[in-house]
Design an enzyme around this catalytic site. Structure first.
Site, mmCIF file in Angstrom:
data_model
loop_
_atom_site.group_PDB
_atom_site.id
_atom_site.type_symbol
_atom_site.label_atom_id
_atom_site.label_comp_id
_atom_site.label_asym_id
_atom_site.label_seq_id
_atom_site.Cartn_x
_atom_site.Cartn_y
_atom_site.Cartn_z
ATOM 1 N N HIS A 43 7.525 -7.762 -4.013
ATOM 2 C CA HIS A 43 6.186 -8.149 -4.484
ATOM 3 C C HIS A 43 6.212 -9.500 -5.213
ATOM 4 O O HIS A 43 6.525 -9.553 -6.398
ATOM 5 C CB HIS A 43 5.632 -7.078 -5.428
ATOM 6 N N CYS A 62 5.226 -6.101 1.416
ATOM 7 C CA CYS A 62 5.583 -4.684 1.348
ATOM 8 C C CYS A 62 4.993 -3.909 2.532
ATOM 9 O O CYS A 62 5.392 -4.127 3.660
ATOM 10 C CB CYS A 62 5.151 -4.113 0.002
ATOM 11 N N TYR A 63 4.003 -3.045 2.324
ATOM 12 C CA TYR A 63 3.410 -2.327 3.469
ATOM 13 C C TYR A 63 2.906 -3.336 4.506
ATOM 14 O O TYR A 63 2.993 -3.087 5.705
ATOM 15 C CB TYR A 63 2.277 -1.415 2.996
ATOM 16 N N GLY A 90 0.838 -1.201 0.000
ATOM 17 C CA GLY A 90 0.000 0.000 0.000
ATOM 18 C C GLY A 90 0.866 1.242 0.000
ATOM 19 O O GLY A 90 2.060 1.168 0.289
ATOM 20 N N GLU A 105 3.714 -11.139 -6.175
ATOM 21 C CA GLU A 105 2.543 -11.276 -7.048
ATOM 22 C C GLU A 105 2.763 -10.750 -8.454
ATOM 23 O O GLU A 105 1.978 -11.045 -9.347
ATOM 24 C CB GLU A 105 1.332 -10.580 -6.406
ATOM 25 N N LYS A 159 -11.890 -10.984 -15.365
ATOM 26 C CA LYS A 159 -12.223 -11.124 -16.790
ATOM 27 C C LYS A 159 -11.692 -12.438 -17.385
ATOM 28 O O LYS A 159 -12.392 -13.141 -18.113
ATOM 29 C CB LYS A 159 -11.632 -9.934 -17.550
ATOM 30 N N ASP A 170 -19.179 -10.796 -21.217
ATOM 31 C CA ASP A 170 -19.709 -10.842 -19.853
ATOM 32 C C ASP A 170 -21.219 -11.090 -19.844
ATOM 33 O O ASP A 170 -21.703 -11.993 -19.165
ATOM 34 C CB ASP A 170 -19.403 -9.546 -19.090
#
Ligand code: XMP
Length: 512
Positions: free
Chosen positions: A169, A82-83, A55, A171, A368, A227
């Protein structure tokens, strides 16, 4: 819901959603919860693990989001990122300082101590950092397990509890060991079983829709996009002919789009679809309008009018309205501004506020790419599942300036050529969007022996993961050449094609 769930507490990182995706890709269901949520809310999910996201805050900011330290006492494994790491360290008595220089980008991680988090990961390993603060002294009971050249404490673990944290990170794709690290956390540390998949989930979704809707009827507006089509097919499986779909032919669709979707849904899915031909009304509403926002407004209003008429036509028996809301929209609305929102999606109008219909949003937990997998699972053809995103106001915002039938036809034909060429070059799926824009100017050309003075088409091709940012695609020259020469020779009224080489930001994907 009885399944292993990982809760990701969102502290506002731009990449929080990626954490959820990585966990799901590893076969474990995950949900993002705002850091403002109470401990009780988090525990309602009976999480098997908790991940604290990164963050933009500093733990010393007066209004910095805090950690519910009660969570650390429950024995639920925790991973801070991280944060999330700084917050863990700070909340438990460690020290965090502002780094001398904000570190952003690649770095090399050296593993300092054996840890289940780093099992089967070779050291040193490239990782991606993005931080302003760092931990400089550890809380009691913790040890440092990895470092980088600039950050001596780059990863930590508790000696007594299943609590881990990393300054980098895992991710993001720039951290190649990230997947392994997340898997180590999920499977070796949390002992989870990878049982979640979109395919398995489709049965749950259908059951849930049945439960929510009961014996009632549902109204569903189809847009031609993946969608709303997936929503319709899913609901059809859940409630059969109590689903009432309608499809508005605005005349602003891509070539053949309306009939193609209608045919598919009626013939292959046995769907009850009402086609509303509103081409003339849309053209009339747009007559003389050049301003893009005014175009959007008018299209939105007209759509709502048609919608209301349709709701009236099907009558009182309808108590639900189906919508193709996706997970990113849900997260944005629940995280109350924690993840700085740069959203530019302007769906066609809003639906009338006084509409007394309850919402059915079966895709609200999916990303998505997961919706695409679900579409395939439900048997939809690739031509629908992999269709490029298309703006609600359609070709009206790709005809720069006034929208007329003639100008729409030019852009529609050019667009069809672009799509055909991308498909035949095998590149259609690898770009986010590829389309034609009709510019509001004419230029001089020469065809045969004669001078021409005709329209210009701009070709726009971008790669992106979520449309928030986008890069123009460095297309092979032969493909550019083919598209250009086909448009100029086949689309009457066009004598020039240009290629848009701007990225977003500072440009946007659409021209209007
Ligand atoms: P921009 O042009 O803002 O587009 O970079 C980002 C993404 O959103 C789509 N887009 C729209 N979608 N209504 C929509 O439903 C709109 O008015 C609209 N404008 C842009 C665009 O195609 C891209 O995918």
């Amino acid at each position: 819901m009885n399944r292993d769930t990982v809760i990701i507490v969102d502290y506002g990182s731009q990449v929080t959603q990626l954490i959820a995706r990585r966990v799901r890709e590893s076969g474990v269901y995950s949900e993002i919860i705002s850091c403002k949520a109470s401990v009780d809310t988090i525990l309602q999910y009976t999480p098997r693990a908790i991940i604290l996201s990164g963050g933009p805050s500093s733990v010393y900011d007066t209004d910095a989001p805090r950690l519910h330290t009660e969570l650390l006492e429950l024995g639920i494994p925790i991973l801070g990122i991280c944060y999330g790491m700084q917050l863990l360290a700070y909340s438990l008595g460690g020290k965090v300082v502002s780094s001398l220089s904000r570190e952003y980008g690649s770095s090399l991680l050296t593993i300092e101590k054996e840890s289940p988090l780093f099992a089967d990961i070779e050291s040193p390993a490239p990782i991606w950092m993005s931080h302003g603060d760092e931990v400089i002294s550890l809380p009691e009971g913790f040890e440092c397990i990895a470092s980088t050249e600039n950050v001596p404490i780059a990863a930590i673990q508790s000696r007594t509890q299943p609590i881990y944290a990393v300054q980098f990170h895992p991710e993001v794709s720039h951290t190649p060991i990230g997947k392994k690290l997340i898997d180590n956390f999920l499977f070796s540390i949390c002992k989870l079983t990878p049982t979640w998949s979109v395919a398995e989930y489709s049965h749950t979704l259908i059951e849930r829709c049945k439960e929510q809707i009961g014996n009632n009827h549902v109204l569903c507006a189809l847009s031609g996009g993946v969608d709303s089509t997936v929503v319709a097919v899913l609901l059809q499986k859940a409630i059969g002919d109590r689903l009432h779909c309608f499809f508005v032919d605005t005349g602003l669709m891509r070539s053949g789009e309306g009939p193609q979707i209608m045919e598919y849904l009626q013939e292959h899915c046995d769907l009850n679809v009402q086609m509303i031909d509103a081409r003339a009304e849309f053209l009339e509403a747009l007559r003389g309008i050049e301003d893009p926002e005014e175009k959007r407004k008018r299209i939105g209003h007209l759509f709502i009018e048609l919608f209301e008429k349709e709701a009236e036509r099907v009558g009182d028996m309808v108590t639900f309205l189906a919508q193709g809301t996706l997970y990113p929209d849900v997260i944005e609305s629940i995280s109350e501004g924690e993840s700085a929102v740069i959203k530019s999606h302007h769906n066609v109008g809003g639906l009338p506020e006084d509409m007394k219909l309850a919402l059915v949003e079966p895709l609200r937990e999916l990303f998505k790419d997961e919706v695409r997998v679900l579409g395939t699972e439900l048997g939809l053809p690739d031509s629908i599942v992999w269709r490029h995103p298309f703006p609600g106001p359609g070709l009206a915002i790709r005809v720069i300036g006034e929208v007329t039938e003639e100008r729409l036809e030019i852009v529609r034909m050019a667009d069809a050529i672009v799509t055909e060429e991308f498909i035949s070059a095998g590149l259609y799926r690898s770009v986010w969007q590829a389309f034609a824009v009709l510019l509001p100017l004419k230029t001089v050309g020469v065809m045969g022996d004669g001078r021409t003075y005709e329209h210009v088409i701009a070709l726009r091709v971008v790669e992106s993961v979520d449309a928030m940012t986008a890069d123009w695609v460095k297309l092979p020259y032969p493909l550019l050449e083919k598209i250009s020469s086909r448009i100029i020779s086949e689309v009457v009224g066009v004598n020039r094609v240009v290629y848009d080489i701007s990225s977003k930001p500072p440009s946007t994907i659409e021209w209007e």
